[in-house]
Design a protein around this motif. Structure first.
Motif, short mmCIF file in Angstrom:
data_model
loop_
_atom_site.label_atom_id
_atom_site.label_comp_id
_atom_site.label_asym_id
_atom_site.label_seq_id
_atom_site.Cartn_x
_atom_site.Cartn_y
_atom_site.Cartn_z
N SER A 92 17.03 104.11 64.68
CA SER A 92 16.22 104.75 65.70
C SER A 92 17.12 105.64 66.56
O SER A 92 17.71 105.20 67.52
N SER A 93 17.23 106.91 66.18
CA SER A 93 18.08 107.85 66.90
C SER A 93 17.54 109.25 66.69
O SER A 93 16.77 109.52 65.76
N ILE A 94 17.95 110.18 67.54
CA ILE A 94 17.44 111.55 67.49
C ILE A 94 17.75 112.22 66.17
O ILE A 94 16.98 113.06 65.68
N ILE A 95 18.85 111.86 65.54
CA ILE A 95 19.21 112.50 64.27
C ILE A 95 18.19 112.20 63.17
O ILE A 95 18.01 112.97 62.23
N ASN A 96 17.48 111.08 63.31
CA ASN A 96 16.48 110.69 62.32
C ASN A 96 15.06 111.09 62.71
O ASN A 96 14.11 110.81 61.96
N ALA A 97 14.90 111.70 63.88
CA ALA A 97 13.57 112.14 64.29
C ALA A 97 13.06 113.22 63.33
O ALA A 97 13.82 114.02 62.80
N GLN A 98 11.76 113.23 63.12
CA GLN A 98 11.13 114.20 62.21
C GLN A 98 10.16 115.08 62.99
O GLN A 98 9.81 114.76 64.12
N PRO A 99 9.74 116.20 62.35
CA PRO A 99 9.97 116.67 60.99
C PRO A 99 11.41 117.11 60.75
O PRO A 99 12.08 117.60 61.66
N LEU A 100 11.86 116.90 59.51
CA LEU A 100 13.16 117.39 59.08
C LEU A 100 13.03 118.84 58.65
O LEU A 100 12.00 119.24 58.09
N LEU A 101 14.07 119.62 58.87
CA LEU A 101 14.03 121.06 58.58
C LEU A 101 15.30 121.47 57.87
O LEU A 101 16.40 121.09 58.26
N THR A 102 15.15 122.24 56.77
CA THR A 102 16.31 122.75 56.05
C THR A 102 15.96 124.09 55.42
O THR A 102 14.81 124.56 55.50
N GLU A 103 16.95 124.69 54.76
CA GLU A 103 16.74 125.97 54.08
C GLU A 103 17.27 125.86 52.66
O GLU A 103 18.30 125.24 52.41
N PHE A 104 16.50 126.43 51.71
CA PHE A 104 16.96 126.42 50.33
C PHE A 104 16.54 127.73 49.66
O PHE A 104 16.18 128.69 50.35
N LYS A 105 16.64 127.76 48.34
CA LYS A 105 16.44 129.00 47.59
C LYS A 105 15.15 129.72 47.95
O LYS A 105 15.09 130.94 48.06
#
Length: 454
Positions: A92-105
């Protein structure tokens, strides 16, 4: 810090909206998450697409604590997804808060997940060997990396390919700059539904979130179904031939909000029916029927209606006690200090009382409630559970306990009755629960009978 640790914990709630008109998607997502707050109170987040890029904001705590008008006014766009979290996998920490966001091809992608993958560790190890990096400890990031590594021609193909590799429970909302996607696992373990506001579409965990934003319920998303919404179309894609329901029975017993409808079953009605079925299985002579707030109340009303015994308010609930507060230390607990539920003495004094609760895992809270009722003057206390007794752990998106902590795993009815200090103790049979839920669909009863859909 204190956590009420005598119940199974909610998993997470997801909400997504795609607008084809000029509406405030971030504000509507905020209201949708507010309606799903019961599914997770540890963190909240929203990601918005403005057609060019994805904008993210998230934080620890309740939706109303994380977001304000100033934040939401900076998040303008055509579509959005949101998430409220209770950690079943990952800290339970801010790093695991969602939504998760990333960039790909194929560009930026964001994901919000309700559920739990049972093969996450194996997949994560394989992805690391292939060069994937992980910033969180959640199994949701495993799904994100599986999608990102695909070199298919479309986001739909990438998601379908990723779905073939994951095993477990998942209800997902996925956002790209120009699409909103919802996907439900082949067993339909976690709920996910489709709705609309005029010409704007919504995908969310429960229909109560549609009601909260003035939306219209269209239908439940089917097991093995992916819904893809863009500015031109809405389409359904079946990513697996397997479409066998194994919906989590605890959604109806405890997790879902009472005004939701899940897979054509009204949650409130199912809880009332559970109370009526309880009376058929376990008739008890008493003066009053009371329910443990909040999810035990509909079953108590059903029991009272079936038995003819008056229903009454038995406990006053402190509405300001949230998930965290200063816990009474041991000496005060032994003195039966109660900060959440207090017996209403005028209703139960010198009466034979039937107490209905939705479920029982450890039994510690039930024991305190029985003790408090007897101290308030109840002549008899009969404790009845509106579900089968929990005997096993869950591996599919519920934060449970070690089996040795589960009271039903090692004790019979007489032993539990004595532990609680009750005059009698009963619970709903598994056959009775299936009858209450309609009997025409399959459900996951793993925590009751140890039989899981995987």
């Amino acid at each position: 810090m204190y956590k009420e640790n005598d119940k199974f914990k909610e998993e997470c709630g997801v909400f997504g909206i795609f607008s084809r008109e000029k509406i405030d998607v971030s504000l509507l997502t905020y209201y949708g998450l507010y309606a799903l707050q019961h599914r997770g109170q540890e963190s909240a987040g929203i990601v918005v697409s403005d057609r060019e890029k994805l904008i993210s904001y998230k934080g620890m705590g309740l939706v109303s604590h994380v977001f304000n008008e100033k934040v939401l006014n900076k998040m303008k766009g055509i579509s959005a997804i949101g998430h409220v979290r209770y950690s079943t996998t990952g800290d339970s920490s801010i790093i695991n808060a969602q939504p998760l966001l990333t960039e790909f091809k194929l560009g930026q992608i964001s994901i919000a997940h309700n559920g739990n993958l049972i093969n996450a560790d194996k997949l994560k190890n394989n992805l690391k060997k292939e060069g994937s990096n992980f910033q969180t400890t959640t199994d949701s990031e495993v799904i994100l990396n599986l999608i990102a590594r695909e070199k298919k021609k479309s986001i739909e193909e990438a998601i379908c390919e990723a779905a073939k590799n994951i095993k477990g429970s998942y209800a997902l909302v996925i956002l790209t700059k120009d699409k909103l996607i919802g996907i439900r696992d082949p067993k339909g373990i976690r709920p996910l539904c489709l709705g609309k506001i005029n010409n704007n579409y919504i995908i969310c965990s429960e229909s109560c979130a549609l009601n909260a934003v003035g939306g219209e319920f269209i239908r439940d998303i089917e097991p093995s179904e992916m819904i893809v919404i863009d500015n031109n179309d809405i389409k359904s894609i079946k990513f697996s031939n397997e479409r066998k329901y194994a919906s989590c029975a605890f959604e109806y017993i405890y997790f879902a909000r009472e005004d939701s409808v899940i897979d054509e079953i009204e949650v409130y009605s199912s809880r009332v029916l559970a109370g009526k079925e309880l009376y058929e299985e376990h008739p008890v002579n008493a003066d009053i029927v009371i329910g443990v707030p909040d999810s035990g109340i509909p079953a108590a009303m059903g029991y009272a209606e079936a038995s003819g015994i008056p229903y009454g308010v038995g406990f006053v609930k402190n509405k300001y006690v949230g998930r965290t507060f200063i816990a009474p230390y041991q000496e005060l607990r032994e003195k039966n200090v109660s900060v959440k539920l207090t017996p209403l003495k005028s209703n139960i004094e010198n009466k034979r009382v039937i107490v209905i609760d939705d479920s029982m895992v450890r039994g510690t809270t039930s024991k305190r409630l029985v003790n408090s009722l007897k101290k308030a003057g109840a002549k008899e206390v009969h404790f009845i559970i509106a579900s089968p007794i929990v005997r096993h752990c869950c591996y599919l998106g519920i934060d449970t306990f070690h089996k040795k902590e589960i009271i039903g795993s090692s004790m019979n009815i007489e032993q539990i009755k004595n532990i609680l200090g009750a005059d009698s103790f009963y619970y709903l049979s598994l056959k009775g629960l299936h009858k209450v839920l309609g009997g025409n669909k399959n459900f996951c009863f793993g925590c009751f009978n140890g039989e899981y859909p995987f």
